[in-house]
Design a protein around this motif. Structure first.
Motif, mmCIF file in Angstrom:
data_model
loop_
_atom_site.group_PDB
_atom_site.id
_atom_site.type_symbol
_atom_site.label_atom_id
_atom_site.label_comp_id
_atom_site.label_asym_id
_atom_site.label_seq_id
_atom_site.Cartn_x
_atom_site.Cartn_y
_atom_site.Cartn_z
ATOM 1 N N SER A 128 0.869 -1.163 -0.006
ATOM 2 C CA SER A 128 -0.081 0.103 -0.050
ATOM 3 C C SER A 128 0.852 1.437 0.018
ATOM 4 N N LEU A 129 2.393 1.125 0.283
ATOM 5 C CA LEU A 129 3.135 2.490 0.155
ATOM 6 C C LEU A 129 3.147 2.885 -1.444
ATOM 7 N N PHE A 130 3.030 1.988 -2.276
ATOM 8 C CA PHE A 130 3.085 2.425 -3.693
ATOM 9 C C PHE A 130 1.822 2.996 -4.388
ATOM 10 N N ASN A 131 2.209 3.767 -5.188
ATOM 11 C CA ASN A 131 1.017 4.368 -5.981
ATOM 12 C C ASN A 131 0.117 3.273 -6.947
ATOM 13 N N ILE A 132 0.920 2.340 -7.190
ATOM 14 C CA ILE A 132 0.144 1.407 -8.157
ATOM 15 C C ILE A 132 -0.859 0.536 -7.316
ATOM 16 N N PHE A 133 -0.798 0.459 -6.088
ATOM 17 C CA PHE A 133 -1.988 -0.235 -5.158
ATOM 18 C C PHE A 133 -2.873 0.684 -4.654
ATOM 19 N N ARG A 134 -2.067 1.974 -4.299
ATOM 20 C CA ARG A 134 -3.178 2.920 -3.639
ATOM 21 C C ARG A 134 -2.591 4.297 -3.983
ATOM 22 N N PRO A 135 -3.529 4.787 -4.849
ATOM 23 C CA PRO A 135 -2.902 6.436 -5.376
ATOM 24 C C PRO A 135 -2.876 7.424 -4.460
ATOM 25 N N GLY A 136 -1.962 8.181 -4.542
ATOM 26 C CA GLY A 136 -1.488 9.136 -3.603
ATOM 27 C C GLY A 136 -0.650 10.200 -4.213
ATOM 28 N N ASP A 137 -0.107 11.202 -3.418
ATOM 29 C CA ASP A 137 0.932 12.331 -3.613
ATOM 30 C C ASP A 137 2.330 11.345 -3.522
ATOM 31 N N PRO A 138 2.902 11.361 -4.696
ATOM 32 C CA PRO A 138 4.330 10.924 -4.710
ATOM 33 C C PRO A 138 5.196 11.512 -3.551
ATOM 34 N N LEU A 139 5.957 10.641 -2.779
ATOM 35 C CA LEU A 139 6.791 11.162 -1.832
ATOM 36 C C LEU A 139 8.387 11.133 -2.367
ATOM 37 N N ILE B 160 -14.345 -9.253 2.468
ATOM 38 C CA ILE B 160 -15.421 -7.978 2.505
ATOM 39 C C ILE B 160 -15.273 -6.894 3.724
ATOM 40 N N GLU B 161 -15.073 -7.363 5.061
ATOM 41 C CA GLU B 161 -14.687 -6.698 6.073
ATOM 42 C C GLU B 161 -13.431 -5.759 5.894
ATOM 43 N N PHE B 162 -12.187 -6.568 5.543
ATOM 44 C CA PHE B 162 -11.133 -5.934 5.178
ATOM 45 C C PHE B 162 -11.403 -4.724 4.156
ATOM 46 N N GLY B 163 -11.928 -5.290 2.824
ATOM 47 C CA GLY B 163 -12.217 -4.252 1.771
ATOM 48 C C GLY B 163 -12.865 -2.838 2.243
ATOM 49 N N LEU B 164 -13.775 -3.223 3.001
ATOM 50 C CA LEU B 164 -14.701 -2.043 3.550
ATOM 51 C C LEU B 164 -13.554 -1.030 4.206
ATOM 52 N N GLN B 165 -12.841 -1.379 4.845
ATOM 53 C CA GLN B 165 -11.928 -0.394 5.488
ATOM 54 C C GLN B 165 -11.336 0.641 4.701
ATOM 55 N N GLY B 166 -10.638 -0.193 3.678
ATOM 56 C CA GLY B 166 -9.775 0.834 2.373
ATOM 57 C C GLY B 166 -10.864 1.613 1.760
ATOM 58 N N GLU B 167 -12.270 1.116 1.322
ATOM 59 C CA GLU B 167 -13.161 2.030 0.638
ATOM 60 C C GLU B 167 -13.757 3.313 1.537
ATOM 61 N N LEU B 168 -14.028 2.710 2.845
ATOM 62 C CA LEU B 168 -14.774 3.743 3.480
ATOM 63 C C LEU B 168 -14.006 4.754 4.614
ATOM 64 N N PRO B 180 -5.474 -1.089 4.470
ATOM 65 C CA PRO B 180 -5.422 -0.055 3.279
ATOM 66 C C PRO B 180 -6.119 -0.522 2.179
ATOM 67 N N TYR B 181 -6.380 -1.765 1.750
ATOM 68 C CA TYR B 181 -6.959 -2.146 0.473
ATOM 69 C C TYR B 181 -8.383 -2.019 0.307
ATOM 70 N N GLY B 182 -8.985 -1.908 -0.823
ATOM 71 C CA GLY B 182 -10.241 -1.658 -1.176
ATOM 72 C C GLY B 182 -10.729 -3.217 -1.466
ATOM 73 N N LEU B 183 -12.180 -3.461 -1.711
ATOM 74 C CA LEU B 183 -12.565 -4.535 -2.204
ATOM 75 C C LEU B 183 -11.964 -5.179 -3.173
ATOM 76 N N ALA B 184 -11.648 -4.352 -4.477
ATOM 77 C CA ALA B 184 -10.929 -4.979 -5.448
ATOM 78 C C ALA B 184 -9.579 -5.685 -5.256
ATOM 79 N N THR B 185 -9.007 -5.175 -4.369
ATOM 80 C CA THR B 185 -7.912 -5.782 -4.046
ATOM 81 C C THR B 185 -7.979 -6.976 -2.878
ATOM 82 N N ALA B 186 -8.826 -6.463 -1.936
ATOM 83 C CA ALA B 186 -8.832 -7.598 -0.661
ATOM 84 C C ALA B 186 -9.615 -8.893 -1.168
ATOM 85 N N ILE B 187 -10.677 -8.739 -1.967
ATOM 86 C CA ILE B 187 -11.285 -10.008 -2.398
ATOM 87 C C ILE B 187 -10.302 -11.072 -2.996
#
Lengths: 316, 377
Positions: A128-139, B160-168, B180-187
């Motif tokens: 999740s640190l990387f922008n490809i998994f979770r978008p964000g402002d690059p550090l 789903i419980e994990f994925g909801l955290q990333g989404e909401l 940190p991950y959304g449903l599309a990654t967590a599932i």
């Protein structure tokens, strides 16, 4: 109860000399049974160790179990609401103070918490640190692809970068997990199991559930003993190695045998309970008494919790 | 699959407690009927057994090892509802003493592993085995398939419980507060290894145990049927449950209604109606906000507007808001209704479970008190 389980040292890998046949040559094939035995013997050692820590003199050991449970669980809930990592760090600092005031070695406490769960959390948080998994402002950018990189329908953008948001999220997650685990470890280590169960009665946990919990805890050790005996019997009769397929059958048949034995045991225990006058309604005795110190401790924890959540709201 | 503390927001962890408490209550009720005084020793020792077999390492091809839960085997022998309590007890001891799974997450873990896994697995086994004889191959195949299904259903709920955290649940700057991950990654991340490896271990182990029991202890496989035939009392809850489910399904109909119920105006509507907002109302209006504001997920367009809106999404948000909960005579947008329906349904389910949970706890406490009194007298 003695400190040591009945498992021979050569089976848990703690012995020096003697038969090393399990660890020499066929480690890969024999490891499943050996691993189970080591795991089970660790569980027994762990719980004996907890009971010993709970008997030492110290701040948390001398606090009323109900007050302690309310205070530590309250802090756990407060920690789950916090957003600012400095404040979570402050609560973590408080757990260290409480641990050292309760005669728990800090090195042991930190190792017990950080060796396992937060490392695991770190591995989960890493992508999740990387922008490809979770978008964000690059550090900082690690790799500039020069063009948009895509794999089928997936697009990875034009750069690989660690993001500000990713780093912050990972720090918050790891700290929160470590603080929560520290609070739980403090609670379990400094409270005798019997007191912990009685304290839960105050929190409206039904009596029958507590009776089941306490019986389970007692019979875990008996069944762990039965299981290690089965494994010891098997390993001591083994010459050469067995195939994983054979081992799987052995493990499954041990589970089935253990299930049969457990069922017979439960019938025997039931008969024993009935013969001693059990009617299905468990009764408990409360012998807790709170002192001024307990309320001072709880007051301090509540103040700390309020200060933490309040400053978290202010700092955002 | 044991969720540690810190991965789930308190809202999710609380919601999972609200889901699992009625399940425990129902399980407790069933136990009283089938086992009565026998329930404590039987369930306790089954829980100890569950705890121990979760520690068994099962050799896998390639030299690694894995674990099994054994939920379906336990459900077959002592019944699905006793299995729910037994696995829950094992999970509670794991969480408190061995740090395996969080304390606040006990609700979520008990729901996924303690409730979904044995109940889905057991009923799938019953369905798949049909009326086959206890020692027929169809039975042990069904037990394996049930175990696979139960475990994967539990993994899906966890994902789903994990994925909801990333989404909401994210901070103002977009950084994650919990998992940190959304449903599309967590599932997919949870389901692929569970469907291929973990579920397969569970299925193979369950089938092997079943086959071994046919050979050595077939009586145990009919144990639950025998217990059930001795069951006493009980009342029919089916009509009540059907009614409640029907009502729940109908809740999103409320989204079609225009206007606000009389007396339930927000500060904005009061302003429009009477020209000013009374000072006291203004002062207290923002003191408390529910965790699903306006029956929508936090962060969704509807909730953004309800919270005052931010500059970027304000126009879009207001458009959606007007379409969904218009106080004027504008036509209701079906798209808006479709978008809000899941959150509305979840709010309904959570609300209902919370109410039922609180009611049952109150009854328990009051009943307990009167019993204590009787004993004293």
């Amino acid at each position: 109860m003695t400190d040591e389980s009945s498992t021979p040292d050569w089976m848990t890998g703690n012995g020096d000399g003697g038969c090393q046949c399990l660890s020499a040559g066929h480690t890969r094939r024999e490891s499943a049974i050996q691993k189970s035995v080591i795991g089970m013997s660790h569980a027994i050692r762990n719980s004996l160790f907890s009971e010993r820590v709970a008997s030492r003199p110290g701040l948390l050991q001398e606090t009323d179990p109900r007050v302690k449970t309310a205070g530590l669980l309250g802090l756990l809930v407060a920690t789950s609401f916090l957003r600012n990592w400095y404040i979570i760090l402050a609560i973590y600092g408080l757990t260290l103070v409480m641990a050292s005031a309760s005669s728990i070695s800090l090195l042991f406490f930190i190792k017990r918490v950080w060796l396992f769960v937060p490392v695991f959390a770190g591995i989960i948080a890493l992508p999740s640190l990387f922008n490809i998994f979770r978008p964000g402002d690059p550090l900082f950018t690690i790799w500039d692809f020069g063009r948009e990189l895509s794999l089928g329908p997936l697009s990875f953008g034009t750069t690989l970068a660690v993001t500000h948001q990713g780093l912050k999220g990972a720090v918050v997650l790891i700290l929160r997990v470590a603080t929560s685990v520290s609070l739980a470890v403090l609670w379990a280590l400094t409270t005798h199991w019997a007191d912990l169960l009685k304290a839960l009665r105050v929190f409206l946990v039904p009596r029958i559930f507590l009776l089941i919990l306490s019986m389970t805890y007692r019979y875990i050790f008996l069944i762990l003993g039965l299981a290690t005996d089965m494994f010891t019997a098997r390993t001591s009769r083994m010459v050469g190695s067995s195939s994983p397929r054979e081992d799987r059958r052995f493990v499954a048949s041990s589970m089935a045998t253990l299930l049969g034995k457990s069922h017979t045991l439960s019938e025997d225990v039931y008969s024993a309970m009935i013969s001693r006058g059990y009617t299905g309604e468990p009764l408990t005795i409360h012998r807790f008494k709170t002192a001024t110190g307990d309320w001072l401790w709880l007051g301090a924890i509540i103040l700390f919790g309020i200060a933490a959540t309040g400053s978290d709201r202010l700092l955002g | 699959m044991h969720i540690p503390d810190g991965y789930l927001s308190p809202q999710t962890a609380g919601g999972m407690w609200a889901l699992v408490v009625p399940a425990w209550y129902w399980a407790g009720h069933q136990l009283k009927r089938t086992l009565s005084a026998r329930q404590a020793p039987l369930v306790a020792i089954a829980a100890a057994f569950t705890f121990v077999i979760m520690m068994f390492n099962i050799p896998l091809p390639g030299g690694t090892t894995g674990h099994a839960v054994g939920g379906v085997v336990i459900a077959i022998v002592i019944g699905p509802w006793a299995a729910v309590i037994a696995i829950t007890v094992a999970l509670v001891i794991q969480a408190i003493f061995f740090g395996d799974g969080g304390i606040l997450a006990i609700g979520a873990n008990s729901f996924n592993i303690g409730f979904i896994c044995p109940v889905v697995g057991y009923y799938a086994y019953r369905f798949l085995s049909g009326g086959a004889a206890t020692d027929s191959p169809r039975r042990w195949l069904a037990a394996g398939a049930g175990a696979w299904l139960g475990l994967n259903a539990a993994a899906l709920f966890t994902a789903i419980e994990f994925g909801l955290q990333g989404e909401l649940f994210t901070a103002g700057d977009g950084s994650a507060l919990y998992s940190p991950y959304g449903l599309a990654t967590a599932i997919p991340a949870m389901m692929v290894p569970h469907m291929l490896v973990v579920g397969t271990i569970e299925a193979v182990t369950t089938s092997l145990i079943y086959v071994f029991m046919i050979k050595t202890n077939p009586g145990l496989l009919d144990n639950y049927a025998n217990l059930k035939s001795q069951a006493v009392g009980g009342y029919k809850l089916r009509p009540l449950i059907t009614g409640i489910v029907l009502l729940l399904v109908c809740t999103p109909l409320g989204l079609l209604a225009t206007g606000t119920a009389w007396g339930e105006w927000g500060t904005e509507e009061i302003g429009n109606e009477i020209g000013y907002v009374p000072e006291g109302m203004e002062k207290f209006a923002r003191r408390w906000e529910g965790f699903l504001p306006e029956y929508a997920f936090p962060g969704s367009q509807k909730a953004v507007v309800a919270e005052g809106g931010d500059a970027g999404s304000e126009d879009k948000g207001i458009a959606a808001f007007e379409a969904v909960v218009s106080t004027e005579e504008t036509p209701v947008s079906l798209e808006g209704v479709a978008e809000s329906t899941p959150a509305y349904l979840i709010s309904g389910v959570l609300g209902l479970l919370l109410v039922v949970g609180v009611a049952l706890m109150t009854i328990r406490v009051l009943a307990g008190k009167s019993r204590d009194k009787e004993q004293l007298d």
